[in-house]
Structure formats: structure tokens, C-alpha cells
Design a protein around this motif. Structure first.
Motif, PDB file in Angstrom:
ATOM      1  N   VAL A 120      -3.436  -2.402   4.123  1.00 21.65           N
ATOM      2  CA  VAL A 120      -3.528  -1.820   5.457  1.00 21.65           C
ATOM      3  C   VAL A 120      -4.865  -1.115   5.691  1.00 21.65           C
ATOM      4  CG1 VAL A 120      -1.038  -1.561   5.677  1.00 21.65           C
ATOM      5  CG2 VAL A 120      -2.382   0.316   4.720  1.00 21.65           C
ATOM      6  N   ARG A 121      -5.540  -0.693   4.622  1.00 22.49           N
ATOM      7  CA  ARG A 121      -6.808   0.020   4.807  1.00 22.49           C
ATOM      8  C   ARG A 121      -7.640  -0.043   3.533  1.00 22.49           C
ATOM      9  NH1 ARG A 121      -8.689   5.676   4.969  1.00 22.49           N
ATOM     10  NH2 ARG A 121      -6.738   6.296   4.008  1.00 22.49           N
TER      11      ARG A 121
ATOM     12  N   GLN B 110      -5.359   1.043   0.310  1.00 19.79           N
ATOM     13  CA  GLN B 110      -3.973   1.435   0.533  1.00 19.79           C
ATOM     14  C   GLN B 110      -3.176   0.233   1.003  1.00 19.79           C
ATOM     15  OE1 GLN B 110      -4.136   4.712   3.312  1.00 19.79           O
ATOM     16  NE2 GLN B 110      -4.633   6.188   1.699  1.00 19.79           N
TER      17      GLN B 110
ATOM     18  N   GLU C 107      -1.785   3.507  -3.503  1.00 20.81           N
ATOM     19  CA  GLU C 107      -3.231   3.635  -3.346  1.00 20.81           C
ATOM     20  C   GLU C 107      -3.927   3.285  -4.645  1.00 20.81           C
ATOM     21  OE1 GLU C 107      -5.236   6.916  -1.070  1.00 20.81           O
ATOM     22  OE2 GLU C 107      -5.942   7.465  -3.086  1.00 20.81           O
TER      23      GLU C 107
ATOM     24  N   THR D 294      -2.600  -9.324  10.075  1.00 18.33           N
ATOM     25  CA  THR D 294      -1.488  -8.389   9.948  1.00 18.33           C
ATOM     26  C   THR D 294      -0.459  -8.836   8.912  1.00 18.33           C
ATOM     27  OG1 THR D 294      -0.321  -9.493  11.772  1.00 18.33           O
ATOM     28  CG2 THR D 294      -1.731  -7.613  12.328  1.00 18.33           C
TER      29      THR D 294
ATOM     30  N   THR E 123     -10.363  -2.288   8.223  1.00 20.85           N
ATOM     31  CA  THR E 123      -8.967  -2.577   8.535  1.00 20.85           C
ATOM     32  C   THR E 123      -8.811  -4.085   8.680  1.00 20.85           C
ATOM     33  OG1 THR E 123      -8.768  -0.499   9.757  1.00 20.85           O
ATOM     34  CG2 THR E 123      -7.059  -2.156  10.122  1.00 20.85           C
TER      35      THR E 123
ATOM     36  N   GLU F  67     -11.446   1.548   1.964  1.00 17.44           N
ATOM     37  CA  GLU F  67     -12.608   2.414   2.134  1.00 17.44           C
ATOM     38  C   GLU F  67     -13.656   2.053   1.089  1.00 17.44           C
ATOM     39  OE1 GLU F  67     -11.489   6.498   1.990  1.00 17.44           O
ATOM     40  OE2 GLU F  67      -9.958   6.304   3.549  1.00 17.44           O
TER      41      GLU F  67
ATOM     42  N   GLU G 233     -14.786   2.429   6.579  1.00 15.91           N
ATOM     43  CA  GLU G 233     -13.376   2.022   6.540  1.00 15.91           C
ATOM     44  C   GLU G 233     -13.236   0.620   7.096  1.00 15.91           C
ATOM     45  OE1 GLU G 233      -9.747   4.530   7.850  1.00 15.91           O
ATOM     46  OE2 GLU G 233     -10.140   3.143   9.520  1.00 15.91           O
TER      47      GLU G 233
ATOM     48  N   SER H 227       0.849  -1.483   2.235  1.00 23.39           N
ATOM     49  CA  SER H 227       1.963  -1.169   3.134  1.00 23.39           C
ATOM     50  C   SER H 227       3.119  -0.483   2.419  1.00 23.39           C
ATOM     51  CB  SER H 227       2.456  -2.448   3.813  1.00 23.39           C
ATOM     52  OG  SER H 227       2.860  -3.408   2.841  1.00 23.39           O
TER      53      SER H 227
ATOM     54  N   PHE I 271     -12.332  -8.259   9.283  1.00 20.24           N
ATOM     55  CA  PHE I 271     -12.110  -6.821   9.269  1.00 20.24           C
ATOM     56  C   PHE I 271     -12.684  -6.130  10.499  1.00 20.24           C
ATOM     57  CE2 PHE I 271     -12.293  -8.190   4.862  1.00 20.24           C
ATOM     58  CZ  PHE I 271     -11.217  -7.547   4.274  1.00 20.24           C
TER      59      PHE I 271
END
Length: 206
Positions: free
Chosen positions: A150-151, A167, A173, A145, A141, A153, A139, A169, A124
Motif C-alpha cells: 500500500v505504501r 507497508q 512493515e 490496487t 503509492t 518510502e 513516498e 495491506s 506509482f
């Protein structure tokens, strides 16, 4: 079916560039002496346009490295188990278990964080998020890929991880709130074992 738990679905090994050392230290400090964890959770999953929401509750068990159990009590009874090699999704109502190779199932997910002991930067990129609620937010990421996530928190209160937002693609959420966390308690080995004979259908995803 596996995607539903990481639309959790269910929890967390990270790393980072030097510019984000403080944020990395926050996560690493939490994970440093973490061997086992038990916590209750509430999960809220929203679709892309926020017109629908699913709510679930249950208990999470973790034994590092590599083992965890998400035990959903509502709205349907479901158990997700990682035994260090594979991830199993057990639908108690349908009497069905599906399973997948663990490294493949956890790529880019929050579950990779807690379950693994690898450096944070391995999987990450980490940066701080401005806080609006008095908690420390970080956060993540995924560097991979080829993953739906995608994210991520993470929200820390008094050095305790009490919130996780993810979250994917598809615009979905998932929010997890953790309560009654107990660190480094003794957990029974049976929590992380699956009983194939207890179901009608047992099938492999890969």
C-alpha cells in the motif's frame, strides 16, 4: 512464500503527476544510468501491532532490466532470483524452490522500481515526505490496487538510496537499510540463474 521477499523483500521503474516533478526527478536521477548494483542490506520486518520483529541480513544484486538476486545469509539461508521471466524463491535449508511469473510477482513492489526501465508514472504516484534525518524522502503509492503493498518510502542520502520502508495491506512493515553500494560493476550471468537439479522440490505458484 513469495510475499516474504516483498515483505522484504528485495528492491525496484516509477512515474507521477506534474505536481511531483521534483520528487520524480530525484528517483529518476538515481536510476538514470543504473545498469547494475550490488549492496549489503539489513532487513527489519514488524507485524501490525509492532509486537514482533524479524531481522535478516544479506546481499542484493541487480542487473537492469529485469534481473535481481536477494541473497539472505541470516537468519536462514534463502535466495530469491528474478531472471527476466520468473521469480524463484530457493530455500536452501528445505532444498525447495517455488517460482512465479515475474510480472505477477512484482506488481506494486519496490523490486519493480530497480528492475524495470519504464517511466515512474506507469506504476506509482510519487510525493515528497518531510525529512527528519537530513535525507531526502519520497513516498510511492502503487497505482495497481490489486497488490498487497500500500505504501513505499525511499530515503536518499547524497543521491544514494540507503533506506526503503514498505507497508502492506496486513499492517506489516518492512525496513531495508543498504550499505556498501557499488554501481555499474560487472556481474556474472550465473548470479541470475536457478539450478533446478540442486533441490528436492521444484514447484510452480501460477
Amino acid at each position: 512464500m513469495l510475499r516474504s521477499i516483498y515483505g522484504i523483500g528485495v528492491l525496484l521503474a516509477l512515474g507521477i503527476n506534474s505536481a511531483s516533478a521534483a520528487e520524480t526527478n530525484l528517483v529518476e536521477r538515481y536510476l538514470a544510468d543504473l545498469n547494475t548494483l550490488v549492496a549489503d542490506f539489513e532487513q527489519y520486518t514488524f507485524n501490525a501491532d509492532r509486537s514482533q520483529m524479524l531481522e535478516a541480513r544479506g546481499t542484493f544484486y541487480l542487473q537492469r532490466p529485469g534481473r535481481f538476486r536477494w541473497e539472505y545469509a541470516s537468519p536462514t539461508a534463502q535466495v530469491i532470483i528474478a531472471d527476466g521471466k520468473r521469480v524463484y524463491v530457493h530455500d536452501l535449508d528445505l532444498q525447495q524452490i517455488s517460482h512465479q511469473e515475474q510480472n505477477e510477482a512484482l506488481r506494486g513492489t519496490p523490486a519493480l522500481l530497480l528492475a524495470n526501465r519504464e517511466p515512474i508514472a506507469t506504476h506509482f504516484v510519487v510525493k515528497a515526505i518531510a525529512s527528519t534525518d537530513g535525507r531526502d524522502w519520497v513516498e510511492l503509492t502503487p497505482k495497481d490496487t490489486d497488490t498487497d503493498i500500500v505504501r513505499i518510502e525511499l530515503g536518499f542520502g547524497a543521491d544514494t538510496l540507503d533506506s526503503l520502508i514498505m507497508q502492506d495491506s496486513f499492517g506489516q512493515e518492512t525496513r531495508l537499510n543498504f550499505t556498501n553500494a557499488r554501481r555499474n560493476t560487472t556481474l556474472k550471468a550465473e548470479l541470475f540463474k536457478i539450478e533446478q537439479r540442486a533441490v528436492d522440490d521444484f514447484f510452480q505458484m501460477d
